[in-house]
Design a protein around this motif. Structure first.
Motif, short mmCIF file in Angstrom:
data_model
loop_
_atom_site.label_atom_id
_atom_site.label_comp_id
_atom_site.label_asym_id
_atom_site.label_seq_id
_atom_site.Cartn_x
_atom_site.Cartn_y
_atom_site.Cartn_z
N CYS A 20 0.81 -1.22 0.00
CA CYS A 20 0.00 0.00 0.00
C CYS A 20 0.84 1.28 0.00
O CYS A 20 0.30 2.37 0.02
CB CYS A 20 -0.96 0.00 1.18
SG CYS A 20 -0.14 0.21 2.77
N LYS A 21 2.18 1.12 -0.04
CA LYS A 21 3.12 2.25 -0.09
C LYS A 21 3.12 3.12 1.18
O LYS A 21 3.68 4.20 1.19
CB LYS A 21 2.90 3.17 -1.31
CG LYS A 21 2.73 2.44 -2.63
CD LYS A 21 4.01 1.76 -3.07
CE LYS A 21 3.81 1.04 -4.39
NZ LYS A 21 4.61 -0.19 -4.47
N SER A 22 2.49 2.64 2.24
CA SER A 22 2.49 3.38 3.49
C SER A 22 3.89 3.38 4.09
O SER A 22 4.63 2.41 3.97
CB SER A 22 1.52 2.73 4.48
OG SER A 22 1.74 3.23 5.78
N GLU A 23 4.27 4.47 4.74
CA GLU A 23 5.57 4.52 5.40
C GLU A 23 5.41 4.24 6.90
O GLU A 23 6.35 4.33 7.66
CB GLU A 23 6.23 5.90 5.18
CG GLU A 23 6.73 6.06 3.76
CD GLU A 23 7.52 7.35 3.54
OE1 GLU A 23 7.95 7.96 4.53
OE2 GLU A 23 7.67 7.72 2.36
N PHE A 24 4.21 3.90 7.31
CA PHE A 24 3.90 3.64 8.70
C PHE A 24 4.23 2.18 9.01
O PHE A 24 3.38 1.32 8.96
CB PHE A 24 2.42 3.96 8.95
CG PHE A 24 2.05 4.05 10.41
CD1 PHE A 24 3.02 4.05 11.41
CD2 PHE A 24 0.72 4.17 10.78
CE1 PHE A 24 2.67 4.13 12.74
CE2 PHE A 24 0.35 4.26 12.11
CZ PHE A 24 1.33 4.25 13.09
N LEU A 25 5.53 1.92 9.26
CA LEU A 25 5.99 0.55 9.46
C LEU A 25 6.46 0.36 10.89
O LEU A 25 6.98 1.27 11.51
CB LEU A 25 7.16 0.26 8.51
CG LEU A 25 6.98 0.64 7.04
CD1 LEU A 25 8.28 0.39 6.28
CD2 LEU A 25 5.84 -0.12 6.41
N ILE A 26 6.29 -0.85 11.39
CA ILE A 26 6.87 -1.19 12.68
C ILE A 26 7.73 -2.44 12.52
O ILE A 26 7.46 -3.27 11.64
CB ILE A 26 5.79 -1.42 13.78
CG1 ILE A 26 4.79 -2.49 13.35
CG2 ILE A 26 5.09 -0.12 14.15
CD1 ILE A 26 4.05 -3.12 14.51
#
Ligand code: ZN
Length: 156
Positions: A20-26
Motif C-alpha cells: 500500500c506504499k504506506s511509510e507507517f511501518l513497525i
C-alpha cells in the motif's frame, strides 16, 4: 523520531510498504536468516527490507528509467541508486519485458543508438540498442545482446 509514526530509512531512502506504499511501518521480529522483518500498520502486510527488496521497488524502477533517459551510464546509475550493476541490469531487462511496445508509426523518424556495457570481464561486452522517437524523445524499442546484427535487427 516521532514514536507514534515511526519510519525507517537506510542510505537516505525511505522504506514503504510494498503493497500500500504506506511509510507507517513497525519492526516485527526476524526471519530464519536473521533479517529484520517489518509490518505495515496500515494494511498489515509483513515483509523484509534488504538489497533485493530495495531493487524490487517500483520506485527504483522509475528512477532507473529516469536516469537512463537522462543518459546516465549503467555504472553511474547503479552507484546513484546504491544497487549492484548486476541487479541494475536484471531490473532493466525486467522493465523491458514489462514495457508495452508503443506502436511504430510509418513516416516518423527514429534515432537508433547503442550503449555498450559489460559484466565482469571486458570480453563479455553487451550492447543495448535502442530506438528513440525524435518527436517525443521516448524510447520506442530496445534490445540487449551481443554486438551482432541480430541485436540491431530486432530494433530496426
Ligand atoms: Zn501496507
Amino acid at each position: 523520531m516521532d514514536q507514534s509514526n515511526p519510519s525507517y530509512s537506510r542510505f537516505g531512502v525511505s522504506y514503504f510498504c510494498p503493497v500500500c506504499k504506506s511509510e507507517f511501518l513497525i519492526k516485527s521480529g526476524w526471519t530464519a536468516t536473521g533479517k529484520q522483518r517489518y509490518c505495515c500498520k496500515d494494511c498489515g502486510k509483513r515483509f523484509i527490507i534488504d538489497y533485493t527488496y530495495q531493487a524490487c521497488q517500483s520506485h527504483t524502477n522509475r528512477q532507473i528509467i529516469i536516469l537512463t533517459k537522462e543518459g546516465l551510464g549503467i555504472r553511474s546509475t547503479a552507484r546513484v541508486l546504491r544497487i549492484s550493476v548486476t541487479t541494475l541490469l536484471k531490473r532493466i531487462v525486467a522493465i523491458a519485458k514489462g514495457i508495452q511496445q508503443p506502436p511504430i508509426a510509418f513516416g516518423k523518424s527514429y534515432e537508433v543508438d547503442e550503449m555498450r556495457t559489460y559484466i565482469g570481464k571486458k570480453s563479455r561486452l553487451r550492447w543495448i540498442v535502442f530506438a528513440l522517437d525524435r518527436d517525443t524523445k521516448t524510447v520506442a524499442d530496445f534490445n540487449v545482446g551481443r554486438r551482432t546484427n541480430k541485436t540491431l535487427k530486432h530494433v530496426i
